[in-house]
Design a protein around this motif. Sequence first.
Motif, PDB file in Angstrom:
ATOM      1  N   THR A   2       0.831  -1.206   0.000  1.00 22.15           N
ATOM      2  CA  THR A   2       0.000   0.000   0.000  1.00 22.15           C
ATOM      3  C   THR A   2       0.864   1.253   0.000  1.00 22.15           C
ATOM      4  OG1 THR A   2      -1.772  -1.147   1.178  1.00 22.15           O
ATOM      5  CG2 THR A   2      -1.800   1.263   1.252  1.00 22.15           C
ATOM      6  N   MET A   3       1.903   1.248   0.831  1.00 23.06           N
ATOM      7  CA  MET A   3       2.784   2.410   0.889  1.00 23.06           C
ATOM      8  C   MET A   3       3.563   2.582  -0.408  1.00 23.06           C
ATOM      9  SD  MET A   3       3.776   5.054   2.397  1.00 23.06           S
ATOM     10  CE  MET A   3       2.876   4.804   3.919  1.00 23.06           C
ATOM     11  N   ALA A   4       3.972   1.478  -1.023  1.00 26.91           N
ATOM     12  CA  ALA A   4       4.693   1.569  -2.293  1.00 26.91           C
ATOM     13  C   ALA A   4       3.827   2.226  -3.356  1.00 26.91           C
ATOM     14  CB  ALA A   4       5.131   0.176  -2.738  1.00 26.91           C
ATOM     15  N   GLN A   5       2.557   1.872  -3.400  1.00 31.27           N
ATOM     16  CA  GLN A   5       1.636   2.487  -4.358  1.00 31.27           C
ATOM     17  C   GLN A   5       1.455   3.975  -4.063  1.00 31.27           C
ATOM     18  OE1 GLN A   5      -1.918   0.157  -4.027  1.00 31.27           O
ATOM     19  NE2 GLN A   5      -1.120  -1.561  -5.222  1.00 31.27           N
ATOM     20  N   ARG A   6       1.364   4.324  -2.789  1.00 23.41           N
ATOM     21  CA  ARG A   6       1.196   5.730  -2.410  1.00 23.41           C
ATOM     22  C   ARG A   6       2.401   6.551  -2.842  1.00 23.41           C
ATOM     23  NH1 ARG A   6      -0.074   6.853   3.809  1.00 23.41           N
ATOM     24  NH2 ARG A   6      -1.815   5.494   3.215  1.00 23.41           N
ATOM     25  N   ILE A   7       3.581   6.013  -2.630  1.00 18.01           N
ATOM     26  CA  ILE A   7       4.799   6.729  -3.013  1.00 18.01           C
ATOM     27  C   ILE A   7       4.897   6.863  -4.525  1.00 18.01           C
ATOM     28  CG2 ILE A   7       7.321   6.612  -3.008  1.00 18.01           C
ATOM     29  CD1 ILE A   7       7.122   5.306  -0.232  1.00 18.01           C
ATOM     30  N   SER A   8       4.544   5.811  -5.253  1.00 22.47           N
ATOM     31  CA  SER A   8       4.587   5.865  -6.720  1.00 22.47           C
ATOM     32  C   SER A   8       3.634   6.925  -7.255  1.00 22.47           C
ATOM     33  CB  SER A   8       4.233   4.497  -7.306  1.00 22.47           C
ATOM     34  OG  SER A   8       5.217   3.531  -6.970  1.00 22.47           O
ATOM     35  N   ARG A   9       2.431   6.995  -6.696  1.00 21.14           N
ATOM     36  CA  ARG A   9       1.479   8.018  -7.128  1.00 21.14           C
ATOM     37  C   ARG A   9       2.003   9.413  -6.828  1.00 21.14           C
ATOM     38  NH1 ARG A   9      -2.390   4.365  -4.951  1.00 21.14           N
ATOM     39  NH2 ARG A   9      -2.502   5.614  -3.034  1.00 21.14           N
ATOM     40  N   ALA A  10       2.610   9.581  -5.670  1.00 23.90           N
ATOM     41  CA  ALA A  10       3.153  10.895  -5.300  1.00 23.90           C
ATOM     42  C   ALA A  10       4.274  11.301  -6.248  1.00 23.90           C
ATOM     43  CB  ALA A  10       3.660  10.861  -3.856  1.00 23.90           C
ATOM     44  N   LYS A  11       5.129  10.362  -6.618  1.00 26.19           N
ATOM     45  CA  LYS A  11       6.213  10.661  -7.554  1.00 26.19           C
ATOM     46  C   LYS A  11       5.664  11.096  -8.902  1.00 26.19           C
ATOM     47  CE  LYS A  11       9.549   7.629  -7.745  1.00 26.19           C
ATOM     48  NZ  LYS A  11      10.267   6.330  -7.723  1.00 26.19           N
ATOM     49  N   ARG A  12       4.620  10.420  -9.362  1.00 27.59           N
ATOM     50  CA  ARG A  12       4.027  10.809 -10.648  1.00 27.59           C
ATOM     51  C   ARG A  12       3.402  12.201 -10.560  1.00 27.59           C
ATOM     52  NH1 ARG A  12       2.301   5.335 -10.593  1.00 27.59           N
ATOM     53  NH2 ARG A  12       0.217   5.959  -9.883  1.00 27.59           N
ATOM     54  N   THR A  13       2.827  12.524  -9.416  1.00 29.56           N
ATOM     55  CA  THR A  13       2.153  13.820  -9.253  1.00 29.56           C
ATOM     56  C   THR A  13       3.127  14.978  -9.384  1.00 29.56           C
ATOM     57  OG1 THR A  13       0.467  12.843  -7.811  1.00 29.56           O
ATOM     58  CG2 THR A  13       0.776  15.233  -7.677  1.00 29.56           C
ATOM     59  N   VAL A  14       4.323  14.832  -8.825  1.00 24.99           N
ATOM     60  CA  VAL A  14       5.278  15.944  -8.832  1.00 24.99           C
ATOM     61  C   VAL A  14       6.282  15.852  -9.967  1.00 24.99           C
ATOM     62  CG1 VAL A  14       5.060  16.255  -6.345  1.00 24.99           C
ATOM     63  CG2 VAL A  14       6.879  14.795  -7.233  1.00 24.99           C
ATOM     64  N   SER A  15       6.070  14.909 -10.895  1.00 25.34           N
ATOM     65  CA  SER A  15       7.057  14.708 -11.956  1.00 25.34           C
ATOM     66  C   SER A  15       7.298  15.969 -12.772  1.00 25.34           C
ATOM     67  CB  SER A  15       6.610  13.575 -12.883  1.00 25.34           C
ATOM     68  OG  SER A  15       6.729  12.329 -12.239  1.00 25.34           O
ATOM     69  N   GLY A  16       6.249  16.739 -13.055  1.00 24.20           N
ATOM     70  CA  GLY A  16       6.414  17.923 -13.872  1.00 24.20           C
ATOM     71  C   GLY A  16       6.554  19.207 -13.100  1.00 24.20           C
ATOM     72  N   VAL A  17       6.719  19.113 -11.798  1.00 25.35           N
ATOM     73  CA  VAL A  17       6.756  20.305 -10.945  1.00 25.35           C
ATOM     74  C   VAL A  17       8.182  20.846 -10.853  1.00 25.35           C
ATOM     75  CG1 VAL A  17       6.423  21.138  -8.588  1.00 25.35           C
ATOM     76  CG2 VAL A  17       4.771  19.583  -9.605  1.00 25.35           C
ATOM     77  N   ARG A  18       8.310  22.150 -10.963  1.00 22.98           N
ATOM     78  CA  ARG A  18       9.623  22.794 -10.836  1.00 22.98           C
ATOM     79  C   ARG A  18       9.789  23.347  -9.425  1.00 22.98           C
ATOM     80  NH1 ARG A  18      12.661  21.252 -14.943  1.00 22.98           N
ATOM     81  NH2 ARG A  18      13.977  23.056 -14.536  1.00 22.98           N
ATOM     82  N   PHE A  19      10.996  23.809  -9.131  1.00 27.43           N
ATOM     83  CA  PHE A  19      11.303  24.285  -7.781  1.00 27.43           C
ATOM     84  C   PHE A  19      10.704  25.658  -7.473  1.00 27.43           C
ATOM     85  CE2 PHE A  19      14.821  21.210  -7.840  1.00 27.43           C
ATOM     86  CZ  PHE A  19      14.612  20.628  -6.612  1.00 27.43           C
TER      87      PHE A  19
END
Length: 383
Positions: free
Chosen positions: A137-154
């Motif tokens: 469950t945590m692995a899926q949560r982390i993967s979704r979070a990584k995809r969410t911020v993939s295009g985000v800049r600093f």
Amino acid sequence: MDEALIRSLTPGVLTVLVRRGADFAAAEDAVQDALVEAVRGWPHDPPRDPKGWLVTVAWRRFLDATRADTARRRREDRVEEEPAPGPAPDVDDTLQLYFLCAHPSLTPSSAVALTLRAVGGLTTRQIAQAYLVPEATMAQRISRAKRTVSGVRFDRPGDVATVLRVLYLVFNEGYSGDVDLAAEAIRLTRQLAASVDHPEVAGLLALMLLHHARRAARTAPDGSLVPLAEQDRGRWDTASIAEGVRILQAALARDRLGEFQAQAAIAALHADAPTAGETDWVQIVEWYDELARLTDNPVVRLNRAVAVGEADGPRAGLAALAALDDSLPRYTAVAAYLHERDGDLDTAARLYAEAAHKASGLAERDHLTRQAARLNSRHRRGR
């Protein structure tokens, strides 16, 4: 392998890749690949510039992965322009990475999980244990979070309150877990306090310093837990206590009370008492009342029941405890302690044994088991 060095370099390497244009998820994967290569090669052939080595290898892994992905062909022009090799810039971007992981597009729980994984260096299993959820469950949560911020800049930082919660969780993992991140959490909080004018940042830094000051006295030479009342206060770090109190007083003077300042005030009252018997429990109860008002957290009310038991007697503490959900973590241990204080040793021994069975950590389970054995032995001697 110098694991502390690896852990300290990882956030900076990740930020270099993100700044060069890699999306967050791909960059994090590439850095993990580079760390695997470091584990394999560094013991035999350590690099002169460890960070530069990690940046070079991670960037090449990112390029390889990008070229192999046909959906990213539109990025070929950019990825072909590999920067010239050379020393990596000596800039600590770790704090900026914390803000990226605490982006507004993420839920607080996802932000915490992603930061603990990408910056804190914790494994998915350790984070899952902290959240009391299955590792998958945590692995899926982390993967979704990584995809969410993939295009985000600093240029879009996250919320300070979320960053503070992340830092606090990292500190607690380092303070009591199997990965020592407490000093790193304090360092990052100092850096945040120097750049952000926010009383809760100061409150968190004070809280960390006051807790960290007692670290040497929290365990016996055999690794067993030493309760606060039994700790050798001569082993407490008085310099850290003085600094924590000074920072807390300045924060409280701004009259913008928050939960970390309230927690720090409780820790300061414990640190200020020359002996356990001289602790100002009445004032501690008052601070727990403030903390409960700020957070409405049942764990805060559980700790308040202990303080009430010290200030007004164990039966008052048991009455406060009775109003809470008995499924709360440590509820049974608190009940055992208050029943022992009230002289009901049979009930206390039974509850200590029950609490030991529920304990999540080995050190806590051993401590509670010893408490039960101690009372049972006293009961047998009294017959």
